[in-house]
Scaffold this motif. Structure first.
Motif, PDB file in Angstrom:
ATOM      1  N   ILE A 266      -6.044  -0.674  -4.612  1.00 21.77           N
ATOM      2  CA  ILE A 266      -5.125   0.446  -4.404  1.00 21.77           C
ATOM      3  C   ILE A 266      -5.800   1.519  -3.558  1.00 21.77           C
ATOM      4  CG2 ILE A 266      -3.982   2.358  -5.579  1.00 21.77           C
ATOM      5  CD1 ILE A 266      -3.325   0.420  -7.862  1.00 21.77           C
TER       6      ILE A 266
ATOM      7  N   GLY B  37      -5.979   0.394   0.085  1.00 19.85           N
ATOM      8  CA  GLY B  37      -4.689   0.545   0.744  1.00 19.85           C
ATOM      9  C   GLY B  37      -4.389   1.996   1.072  1.00 19.85           C
ATOM     10  N   ALA B  38      -4.702   2.877   0.144  1.00 27.72           N
ATOM     11  CA  ALA B  38      -4.466   4.307   0.385  1.00 27.72           C
ATOM     12  C   ALA B  38      -5.328   4.806   1.532  1.00 27.72           C
ATOM     13  CB  ALA B  38      -4.749   5.098  -0.888  1.00 27.72           C
TER      14      ALA B  38
ATOM     15  N   ALA C  23       1.979   6.872  -6.550  1.00 27.51           N
ATOM     16  CA  ALA C  23       0.969   7.911  -6.766  1.00 27.51           C
ATOM     17  C   ALA C  23       1.590   9.291  -6.617  1.00 27.51           C
ATOM     18  CB  ALA C  23      -0.189   7.730  -5.788  1.00 27.51           C
TER      19      ALA C  23
ATOM     20  N   THR D  74      -3.787   9.832  -5.223  1.00 25.66           N
ATOM     21  CA  THR D  74      -4.450   8.550  -5.429  1.00 25.66           C
ATOM     22  C   THR D  74      -5.460   8.646  -6.572  1.00 25.66           C
ATOM     23  OG1 THR D  74      -4.133   8.003  -3.103  1.00 25.66           O
ATOM     24  CG2 THR D  74      -5.823   6.771  -4.300  1.00 25.66           C
TER      25      THR D  74
ATOM     26  N   HIS E 162       2.259   1.839  -3.414  1.00 24.85           N
ATOM     27  CA  HIS E 162       1.303   2.468  -4.330  1.00 24.85           C
ATOM     28  C   HIS E 162       1.185   3.961  -4.048  1.00 24.85           C
ATOM     29  CE1 HIS E 162      -0.701  -1.625  -5.207  1.00 24.85           C
ATOM     30  NE2 HIS E 162      -0.022  -1.246  -6.259  1.00 24.85           N
ATOM     31  N   LEU E 163       1.252   4.316  -2.785  1.00 26.16           N
ATOM     32  CA  LEU E 163       1.201   5.745  -2.469  1.00 26.16           C
ATOM     33  C   LEU E 163       2.459   6.456  -2.961  1.00 26.16           C
ATOM     34  CD1 LEU E 163      -0.370   6.261   1.058  1.00 26.16           C
ATOM     35  CD2 LEU E 163      -1.237   6.938  -1.171  1.00 26.16           C
TER      36      LEU E 163
ATOM     37  N   ALA F 270       0.835  -1.202   0.000  1.00 24.83           N
ATOM     38  CA  ALA F 270       0.000   0.000   0.000  1.00 24.83           C
ATOM     39  C   ALA F 270       0.867   1.247   0.000  1.00 24.83           C
ATOM     40  CB  ALA F 270      -0.931  -0.009   1.209  1.00 24.83           C
TER      41      ALA F 270
ATOM     42  N   VAL G  89      -3.948   3.854   4.890  1.00 26.71           N
ATOM     43  CA  VAL G  89      -2.844   4.705   5.326  1.00 26.71           C
ATOM     44  C   VAL G  89      -3.353   6.085   5.749  1.00 26.71           C
ATOM     45  CG1 VAL G  89      -0.709   5.840   4.617  1.00 26.71           C
ATOM     46  CG2 VAL G  89      -1.160   3.484   3.915  1.00 26.71           C
TER      47      VAL G  89
ATOM     48  N   LEU H 118      -2.101  13.599  -0.882  1.00 30.53           N
ATOM     49  CA  LEU H 118      -2.049  12.152  -1.105  1.00 30.53           C
ATOM     50  C   LEU H 118      -3.370  11.638  -1.667  1.00 30.53           C
ATOM     51  CD1 LEU H 118      -0.086  10.453   1.801  1.00 30.53           C
ATOM     52  CD2 LEU H 118       0.502  10.648  -0.612  1.00 30.53           C
TER      53      LEU H 118
END
Lengths: 219, 219
Positions: free
Chosen positions: B207, B210-211, A186, B187, A182-183, A179, B214, B183
DNA sequence: GGAATTAAATTCGAAATGGTACAAAAAAGT
DNA sequence: ACTTTTTTGTACCATTTCGAATTTAATTCC
């Protein structure tokens, strides 16, 4: 000068880059630098808006030579993208492999990324993958494959960073490396886009810092 | 049939959308739907690869009519982008304003975003801002202004979400709403890009999840 | 019914585009 | 010196492109 025969074939494999003594008229261009010029154009204008005349002017090769050396426009585009990915990978691979604290590694990656995205004489060039290749990806399977490879390659590289950091205790046990990766990707993507809109470097660096604070824990 | 005169002018201001009794030959198209078709084409192919003939065929208007109604190609592109932003804003504004927990609000935003990016008959259309407008932004100041407006508008909307959530105690005191907003935007951008490369919805949703874990704390 | 008005449809034209054919040029091999 | 090979450079072609000029059609106002 008696022994002027061809150089011993034993060294043949080694010095491949030196003069191969080609047969016909020598090239008036260096394929590598020409491809670099083509890459610049495609990055700036995209596939459709870049004409063969533009490419011809930029590379100094006339159109038939271009065609002979790289194939048609689409092939040249693909080769340019290939080259872009190779360059980007080369610029980042050492950092990804380096033995350094997580935050430092990421900072260096983003510095390189900003260098790549913000360079360019006629304005920031952004990221090839994000700006033009992704557009073509919908309709062109070959380009799509390359784009997907680029995306997952970056995800994986970041993923390894975070996994190693967690093992070293730089991240809490519960952190999810995938995760976070992916951030991190991103964040690459968002600065690529904003760079293209001429957001100044200072602001992009602030965005990166904020992202790092969240991903690595505030400094 | 005696009182067949025009409807009382007292209602003139109210029913503006109904027949304004124009003078000449009536239009054979609805400007709004025509603009929607143009938008679809520009989103799929970008500015340069979309020809006026394509636009003419898709809208059902022949070229002079197109020209008369929307101006030249660049103006039509800008109006299409305007329209896209209006639609996207309309689809999201209620969610951004809603009184709901942070995570739920964000989940709904991303669901809408995925709907927008993944729709399209000939493949996922992605995000206009990210895919085509950002490319044009380097060289066209007017488009650049719109892109920047779109980017900061999204940042701000997310920023408000996070700020409210922190005030309500859904986030720790030390959380940085601006950084989290960037962020959240990042995303959005990354799923727009990946959608264009035909990454399946399931993966994009993963994805996003997961973002969210976080950004909001794991569920 | 006729003038005025607005938009549609046809057509044109100049420029640009991607791609190619062909002759001239520059090198190596013989 | 002559042939072979490879590349360059010029010219060309069919198509597409954007834009506009012109004509035709449909409607309202008088």
């Amino acid at each position: 000068m008696v022994q002027k025969s061809k150089k011993p074939p034993s060294a043949a494999k080694i010095d491949a880059p030196v003069a191969p003594k080609r047969r016909g008229r020598p090239r008036a261009y260096e394929p590598d630098v020409a491809l670099g010029k083509a890459l610049d154009l495609f990055r700036r204008d995209g596939f459709a808006a870049t004409s063969l005349d533009d490419l011809s002017a930029a590379t100094g090769m006339n159109r038939p030579s271009l065609y002979g050396a790289f194939g048609d426009k689409r092939e040249l585009y693909i080769k340019s993208y290939q080259r872009y990915r190779d360059d980007a990978r080369a610029a980042m691979v050492d950092i990804f492999r380096a033995e350094a604290p997580l935050r430092e590694r990421l900072e260096r990656i983003y510095r390189i990324a900003l260098d790549i995205y913000l360079s360019g004489e006629s304005g920031p060039r952004g990221c090839f993958t994000v700006m033009t290749a992704a557009s073509e990806a919908v309709s062109d399977p070959e380009i799509r494959t390359m784009v997907l490879a680029g995306l997952t390659e970056l995800d994986k590289a970041f993923g390894i960073c975070f996994r190693e950091a967690r093992e070293r205790g730089e991240l809490p046990e519960g952190a999810d490396p995938a995760a976070l990766a992916h951030l991190a990707s991103a964040t690459i993507h968002t600065i690529a886009i904003r760079a293209r809109a001429r957001v100044p470097r200072k602001e992009l660096e602030a965005i990166v810092k904020g992202a790092l604070d969240v991903m690595c824990g505030a400094k």
